[in-house]
Write a protein that holds these residues in place. Structure first.
Motif, mmCIF file in Angstrom:
data_model
loop_
_atom_site.group_PDB
_atom_site.id
_atom_site.type_symbol
_atom_site.label_atom_id
_atom_site.label_comp_id
_atom_site.label_asym_id
_atom_site.label_seq_id
_atom_site.Cartn_x
_atom_site.Cartn_y
_atom_site.Cartn_z
ATOM 1 N N PHE A 1 0.801 -1.032 0.253
ATOM 2 C CA PHE A 1 0.383 -0.056 0.071
ATOM 3 C C PHE A 1 0.845 1.437 0.044
ATOM 4 O O PHE A 1 2.093 1.300 0.433
ATOM 5 N N ASP A 2 0.417 2.656 -0.140
ATOM 6 C CA ASP A 2 0.955 3.428 -0.415
ATOM 7 C C ASP A 2 0.120 4.376 -0.003
ATOM 8 O O ASP A 2 -0.858 4.709 -0.398
ATOM 9 N N LEU A 3 -0.367 4.858 1.671
ATOM 10 C CA LEU A 3 -0.577 5.321 2.490
ATOM 11 C C LEU A 3 -0.337 6.612 2.675
ATOM 12 O O LEU A 3 -0.900 7.682 3.394
ATOM 13 N N ARG A 4 0.262 7.498 2.026
ATOM 14 C CA ARG A 4 0.793 9.601 1.715
ATOM 15 C C ARG A 4 -0.747 9.885 1.589
ATOM 16 O O ARG A 4 -0.651 10.867 2.414
ATOM 17 N N GLN A 5 -1.353 9.226 0.650
ATOM 18 C CA GLN A 5 -2.732 10.721 1.005
ATOM 19 C C GLN A 5 -3.707 9.487 1.594
ATOM 20 O O GLN A 5 -5.036 10.814 1.177
ATOM 21 N N ALA A 6 -3.346 9.149 2.231
ATOM 22 C CA ALA A 6 -4.877 8.264 2.907
ATOM 23 C C ALA A 6 -5.199 8.577 3.889
ATOM 24 O O ALA A 6 -4.458 9.059 5.131
ATOM 25 N N TYR A 7 -7.028 8.595 3.647
ATOM 26 C CA TYR A 7 -7.397 9.311 4.703
ATOM 27 C C TYR A 7 -7.652 8.546 5.862
ATOM 28 O O TYR A 7 -8.306 7.256 5.488
ATOM 29 N N PHE A 8 -7.614 8.578 7.183
ATOM 30 C CA PHE A 8 -7.677 7.286 8.366
ATOM 31 C C PHE A 8 -9.278 7.584 8.826
ATOM 32 O O PHE A 8 -9.308 8.788 9.509
ATOM 33 N N VAL A 9 -10.008 6.963 8.820
ATOM 34 C CA VAL A 9 -11.253 7.151 9.817
ATOM 35 C C VAL A 9 -11.505 6.056 10.576
ATOM 36 O O VAL A 9 -11.769 4.742 10.493
ATOM 37 N N LEU A 10 -11.240 6.447 12.030
ATOM 38 C CA LEU A 10 -12.178 5.506 13.229
ATOM 39 C C LEU A 10 -12.856 4.810 13.468
ATOM 40 O O LEU A 10 -13.203 6.861 14.208
ATOM 41 N N ALA A 11 -14.155 4.037 13.472
ATOM 42 C CA ALA A 11 -15.746 4.116 13.978
ATOM 43 C C ALA A 11 -15.537 3.396 14.983
ATOM 44 O O ALA A 11 -15.170 2.575 14.406
ATOM 45 N N GLY A 12 -15.594 4.015 16.133
ATOM 46 C CA GLY A 12 -15.658 2.069 17.323
ATOM 47 C C GLY A 12 -16.535 3.468 18.256
ATOM 48 O O GLY A 12 -17.057 4.010 17.737
ATOM 49 N N ILE A 13 -17.408 1.635 19.036
ATOM 50 C CA ILE A 13 -18.181 2.196 20.166
ATOM 51 C C ILE A 13 -17.000 2.698 21.406
ATOM 52 O O ILE A 13 -16.266 2.495 21.040
ATOM 53 N N GLY A 14 -17.613 3.507 22.049
ATOM 54 C CA GLY A 14 -17.010 3.503 23.722
ATOM 55 C C GLY A 14 -18.178 4.044 24.458
ATOM 56 O O GLY A 14 -19.602 4.181 24.407
ATOM 57 N N GLY A 15 -17.467 4.691 25.929
ATOM 58 C CA GLY A 15 -18.402 5.421 26.567
ATOM 59 C C GLY A 15 -18.867 6.851 26.556
ATOM 60 O O GLY A 15 -18.544 7.520 25.687
#
Length: 358
Positions: A106-120
Motif C-alpha cells: 500500500f501507498d498511504l501517503r494521501q490516504a484518510y484514516f477514519v477510526l469508527a468505534g464504540i465507547g462510553g
C-alpha cells in the motif's frame, strides 16, 4: 496439529506474495476505515464494529494480513477503501497501524484514516446511541496515581501528571515528552467538515434506549435522543466506571486542554491510533492531518441516581451487554460511511487538499 514444515511453507508463501505485490504498483487506498473488534465471524452473524462496513459499504475483497491480530483486511476496489480491525486496546492499535503503514502493498501517503468505534459517554455531555466526532484525544492512561484511601484531603482525586506531583501541576507539563503523549488535536477544519457533513443525520431511537436514559434524572443531556455531536475523547486501557472516575475524567480533559476541551466519550485505542500516525508521519509515510475519530456511545460511563458503580459494572460488564450496543455499532457505520463515501467518490477534490469546514 500442523507440522513445522507446513507452517513454514505457509509463511514463505505469504512473504513471497508480499514481495510480488511490492514489485508492482501499490494497491490504491483513498480511505482506511479503522475498527477495533468483531464478534464471531466477519459476516453473517452478530455485527461488531467491523461487520457493517464489510457487508454494507461493502468491503468485498479479502486481503491477507499475516502478523496482525485479525489476520485479514477487507477492501473495496471501486471506492479504494481499505478496512481493518485492529484488535482491542492500545497495543493492538499501535501494532496494527504500524504494520499497515509499513506494508509494501500500500501507498498511504494521501490516504484518510477514519477510526469508527464504540465507547462510553459522559451523561453530562450526551446519551447512548449518539455519534461523537472528536476534536481532541486526551491520554487517560498515563499518570501518577495515589490510592484514594491515601490522597490528601484537599485533592479532588489521586491522579497527577506523570511529570508532576500534584493534580493541578503548574505550569502544565508538555503535552509531548519522553514520558509520553498526553493530548492530540486532530485537524480542526477536517473535524468540522466531517461534523458539518453528518450533523443532520437522524439516528434511530428505540424503547431500550429510552428506558436506559430515563434513569439519568437530573442529567438533561443524557435524556435527549441520540444525535451527532462534537466532543473530546479520553483514551486509556483501564475500563473505569462510576461518578468519581467520571469527575476525574472531566477534570483531566480540562487540565490537558487548558480549559478548552469538553469531555464526551471514553475509549481505549485513540491515543495509540494518533501516536502511530504521528510517528509514521515523521517518515512521510502518512499524513496525520488526514485522521478522524468517531466514537459512538454504547454505554454511560457512570451510574444513574440510585445505583452504585458496582451495579452498573455488573449490568454492563461485557460489550454485548452494553445498553446501547447495537445502536452504537449501527451509528458508527451510518455516520462514518457518509464521510468515507464522500472522500472516496470525490477523490478529485480531496486527494491533494483537505476538505474545508462547511
Amino acid at each position: 496439529m500442523k507440522s513445522v514444515s507446513t507452517v513454514f511453507g505457509a509463511a514463505l508463501l505469504s512473504l513471497c506474495a508480499l514481495g510480488s505485490a511490492s514489485a508492482h504498483a501499490p494497491i490504491p487506498v483513498r480511505v482506511v476505515v479503522v475498527t477495533t473488534f468483531e464478534i464471531g465471524k466477519d459476516t453473517g452473524d452478530t455485527a461488531g464494529e467491523y461487520q457493517n462496513w464489510i457487508e454494507k459499504l461493502p468491503l468485498q475483497k479479502t486481503i491477507p494480513a499475516p502478523g496482525t491480530d485479525h489476520d485479514v483486511m477487507h477492501y473495496n476496489p471501486d471506492l479504494h477503501v481499505l478496512g481493518i480491525a485492529s484488535g482491542e486496546g492500545p497495543e493492538h492499535m499501535a501494532s496494527a497501524i504500524t504494520a499497515l503503514v509499513l506494508d509494501p502493498r500500500f501507498d498511504l501517503r494521501q490516504a484518510y484514516f477514519v477510526l469508527a468505534g464504540i465507547g462510553g459517554i459522559d451523561p453530562n455531555f450526551g446519551t447512548i446511541g449518539s455519534a461523537v466526532w472528536a476534536p481532541r484525544v486526551i491520554n487517560g492512561g498515563l499518570s501518577h496515581l495515589i490510592d484514594p484511601r491515601e490522597i490528601p484531603a484537599s485533592w479532588p482525586d489521586g491522579f497527577t501528571p506523570v511529570q508532576g506531583s500534584t493534580p493541578d501541576e503548574k505550569p502544565r507539563p508538555s503535552l509531548h515528552s519522553g514520558m509520553g503523549d498526553m493530548e492530540y488535536t486532530l485537524d480542526p477544519a477536517l473535524v468540522q467538515w466531517a461534523y458539518g457533513l453528518t450533523k443532520g443525520i437522524a439516528l434511530p431511537d428505540n424503547d431500550g434506549l429510552k428506558a436506559s436514559r430515563l434513569r439519568y434524572t437530573g442529567f438533561a443531556a443524557a435524556q435527549k435522543p441520540p444525535s451527532v455531536q462534537l466532543g473530546d475523547t479520553i483514551s486509556g486501557e483501564t475500563f473505569w466506571v462510576g461518578a468519581k472516575m467520571n469527575q476525574w475524567a472531566e477534570r483531566w480533559v480540562k487540565y490537558w486542554t487548558d480549559g478548552q476541551g469538553v469531555m464526551a466519550t471514553t475509549a481505549e485505542e485513540d491515543v495509540a491510533f494518533c501516536q502511530a500516525l504521528a510517528l509514521q508521519g515523521k517518515a512521510g509515510r502518512v499524513d496525520p492531518k488526514r485522521a478522524l475519530i468517531l466514537r459512538t456511545a454504547s454505554n454511560f460511563d457512570m451510574q444513574p441516581p440510585g445505583q452504585s458503580a458496582a451495579q452498573l459494572l455488573s449490568d454492563e460488564a461485557h460489550e454485548t451487554g452494553f445498553s446501547g450496543f447495537q445502536a452504537s455499532v449501527d451509528a458508527a457505520y451510518t455516520v462514518g460511511s457518509v464521510v468515507v463515501k464522500e472522500l472516496a467518490t470525490h477523490w478529485d477534490r480531496y486527494e491533494k487538499a483537505l476538505p474545508a469546514a462547511r
